[in-house]
Design an enzyme around this catalytic site. Structure first.
Site, PDB file in Angstrom:
ATOM      1  N   CYS A   1     -48.351 -33.939 -23.702  1.00 28.66           N
ATOM      2  CA  CYS A   1     -47.391 -32.997 -23.130  1.00 28.66           C
ATOM      3  C   CYS A   1     -46.041 -33.633 -22.867  1.00 28.66           C
ATOM      4  CB  CYS A   1     -47.980 -32.401 -21.864  1.00 28.66           C
ATOM      5  SG  CYS A   1     -49.408 -31.435 -22.324  1.00 28.66           S
ATOM      6  N   GLU A   2     -45.457 -34.202 -23.878  1.00 26.19           N
ATOM      7  CA  GLU A   2     -44.034 -34.519 -23.807  1.00 26.19           C
ATOM      8  C   GLU A   2     -43.465 -34.544 -25.216  1.00 26.19           C
ATOM      9  OE1 GLU A   2     -42.836 -38.708 -22.828  1.00 26.19           O
ATOM     10  OE2 GLU A   2     -44.662 -38.595 -21.637  1.00 26.19           O
TER      11      GLU A   2
ATOM     12  N   GLY B   1     -41.692 -63.018 -36.491  1.00 26.50           N
ATOM     13  CA  GLY B   1     -40.528 -62.162 -36.684  1.00 26.50           C
ATOM     14  C   GLY B   1     -40.350 -61.512 -38.030  1.00 26.50           C
TER      15      GLY B   1
HETATM   16  N1  LLP Z   1     -44.058 -65.149 -31.059  1.00 26.52           N
HETATM   17  C1  LLP Z   1     -43.531 -64.612 -29.945  1.00 26.52           C
HETATM   18  C2  LLP Z   1     -43.112 -65.511 -28.870  1.00 26.52           C
HETATM   19  C3  LLP Z   1     -43.377 -63.226 -29.826  1.00 26.52           C
HETATM   20  O1  LLP Z   1     -42.840 -62.705 -28.736  1.00 26.52           O
HETATM   21  C4  LLP Z   1     -43.794 -62.378 -30.895  1.00 26.52           C
HETATM   22  C5  LLP Z   1     -43.659 -60.932 -30.805  1.00 26.52           C
HETATM   23  C6  LLP Z   1     -44.359 -62.991 -32.039  1.00 26.52           C
HETATM   24  C7  LLP Z   1     -44.462 -64.377 -32.095  1.00 26.52           C
HETATM   25  C8  LLP Z   1     -44.836 -62.206 -33.223  1.00 26.52           C
HETATM   26  O2  LLP Z   1     -43.796 -61.561 -33.860  1.00 26.52           O
HETATM   27  P1  LLP Z   1     -44.024 -60.836 -35.259  1.00 26.52           P
HETATM   28  O3  LLP Z   1     -44.332 -61.872 -36.290  1.00 26.52           O
HETATM   29  O4  LLP Z   1     -45.153 -59.880 -35.102  1.00 26.52           O
HETATM   30  O5  LLP Z   1     -42.748 -60.125 -35.497  1.00 26.52           O
HETATM   31  N2  LLP Z   1     -44.381 -53.942 -30.063  1.00 26.52           N
HETATM   32  C9  LLP Z   1     -43.300 -54.205 -30.993  1.00 26.52           C
HETATM   33  C10 LLP Z   1     -43.241 -55.655 -31.396  1.00 26.52           C
HETATM   34  C11 LLP Z   1     -43.103 -56.598 -30.243  1.00 26.52           C
HETATM   35  C12 LLP Z   1     -43.089 -58.057 -30.651  1.00 26.52           C
HETATM   36  C13 LLP Z   1     -43.167 -58.936 -29.460  1.00 26.52           C
HETATM   37  N3  LLP Z   1     -43.201 -60.340 -29.759  1.00 26.52           N
HETATM   38  C14 LLP Z   1     -43.438 -53.277 -32.179  1.00 26.52           C
HETATM   39  O6  LLP Z   1     -44.346 -52.464 -32.221  1.00 26.52           O
HETATM   40  O7  LLP Z   1     -42.608 -53.326 -33.087  1.00 26.52           O
END
Ligand code: LLP
Length: 419
Positions: A343-344, A240
């Site tokens: 194309c959007e 996170g």
């Molecule tokens: N653990 C779990 C259970 C998760 O769902 C996620 C991310 C992480 C760890 C890793 O989180 P991080 O440290 O990367 O914040 N596609 C989105 C981000 C989706 C994150 C989904 N879960 C974006 O491009 O911002």
């Protein structure tokens, strides 16, 4: 800090000038810096080292490239996976099965069995229903599945709503109010060795405060469970941590995070687990792209890049900001809309952006594209999949080939009854 810097007026990845990669591999192309990945992996690991022996599981979804995973495996990271595909990648990249955590709200029976057969370290069970299914599968295999219960602490992460996961209506985990009773019921299952709690409230968090509130709630749950005789030996605090996408922005760094974790988890007496994704990989990659042309617009020019929303989805999906810099800036700036060829109208990387002046044929990078970049690509508009390159000092290697539209078409069939 990352290793994408101007040297002699040309943007380099470590010691490699980016035009050299563009000439060799073509554009668009994702470029990762091994030194940056290692630097971030070490900073995070060193910050948490005072916690004893934390279990570091890189969130594979952020960047599942095999070479990237190998770099992190060599830094002592395991993996947080959310599908059989990610699990197989982590193992193929050299991660020990015992260091792998399997999260996700929709693990299928086949995936649960695959995780068990692979000998993964822990399942983060996201519902009572999943717990019973895992127990039955494990019992049939004459196994006990090591698992933690993911709880939903009902805390607003204060991030984009699409990447917030810990509010009460979110699909993830078990509501913290129900967690103790679910835990006790799962404890009775012979196929499970339930041993802890997992929590993850969202991604790209700008502040530690919501994490701290969530962890405090987990601490109270642990005390309640222990008072009722339960064993809690592992707690997974998820990922996170946000990263700066705009030059000059500042975000809590791993040492601030570690200090908060140490304060809140003091006396828990558990092995702590972490699932960092973006904070490790985000600033370790750029998307290198070439300007196709600059088109006059009613208010502003449109800079049409050869990269599009199918290659880097974040701006279109979340309105996300990525800094855009010329590879050979001449000192002049412009204010323009930066768009892709799809194309959007959603295929817009930036609106009214003041950035280095760009002209047809120029190379530019989208920064902070090492996490949730290539992994979210699609072939929309029958574009191919972008290749990926890993730089190491003065050398580089293509670590994922470009997948041409023709190769994608090869997987399609027109049935006889249509010919
Ligand atoms: N653990 C779990 C259970 C998760 O769902 C996620 C991310 C992480 C760890 C890793 O989180 P991080 O440290 O990367 O914040 N596609 C989105 C981000 C989706 C994150 C989904 N879960 C974006 O491009 O911002």
């Amino acid at each position: 800090m990352n290793h994408f810097e101007l040297r002699g007026g040309i943007l380099h990845a470590e010691d490699v000038p980016l035009p050299e990669i563009a000439d060799a591999v073509g554009t668009p192309v994702y470029v990762y810096s091994r030194a940056t990945l290692m630097r971030h992996a070490r900073i995070f690991r060193d910050a948490l080292a005072p916690l004893g022996n934390p279990w570091l599981a890189f969130a594979v979804k952020a960047n599942p490239n095999l070479a990237v995973l190998r770099v992190l495996a060599r830094e002592g990271y395991g993996a947080d996976v959310v599908s059989a595909g990610e699990l197989d990648r982590a193992i193929a990249a050299g991660m020990e099965p015992g260091t792998i955590v399997f999260s996700g709200v929709g693990k299928t029976g086949a995936e649960l069995a695959h995780g068990l057969k692979s000998g993964i370290g822990q399942f983060n069970v996201e519902s009572e229903e999943e717990g019973f299914e895992l127990a039955a599968i494990a019992a049939r295999m004459d196994r006990k599945a090591d698992c933690a219960l993911r709880v939903n602490p009902d805390v607003d992460a204060g991030t984009h709503e699409k990447i917030s996961t810990g509010k009460k209506d979110s699909k993830f985990g078990v509501s913290i109010g129900d967690a103790a009773s679910v835990y006790h019921r799962l404890e009775r299952e012979a196929g499970l060795a339930i041993r802890g709690i997992a929590v993850h409230i969202g991604s790209q968090l700008a502040s530690l405060a919501p994490l701290e509130r969530a962890f405090e709630k987990v601490g109270r749950l642990i005390a309640e469970l222990r008072a009722a005789g339960s064993c809690i030996s592992h707690v997974d605090l998820g990922g996170g941590l946000g990263v700066p996408y705009k030059a000059g922005d500042s975000y809590p760094d791993p040492s601030d995070y570690a200090a908060m974790v140490m304060r809140v988890t003091h006396g828990w007496g558990v092995r702590l687990m972490f699932e960092p994704g973006r904070v490790i990989a985000g600033n370790a990659g750029v998307l290198l792209s070439r300007v196709i042309r600059v088109k006059r617009g009613a208010q502003r020019p449109f800079v049409v890049m050869d990269a599009a929303m199918n290659d880097l989805a974040r701006p279109a999906m979340y309105g996300a900001w990525h800094d855009i810099d010329a590879v050979a800036p001449d000192g002049a700036t412009m204010t323009a809309h930066i768009v892709g060829p799809i194309c959007e109208t959603g295929d817009t990387f930036a609106t009214d952006r003041t950035c280095d002046r760009l002209e047809a044929g120029d190379l530019a990078v989208f920064r902070t594209a090492g996490a949730y970049g290539a992994t979210m690509a699609s072939s929309y508009n029958s574009r191919g999949f972008v290749p990926e390159v890993l730089v190491d000092g003065d050398r580089f290697a293509v670590v994922a080939d470009r997948i041409a539209p023709a190769a994608i078409m090869q997987a399609e069939r027109v049935p006889d009854w249509l010919t």
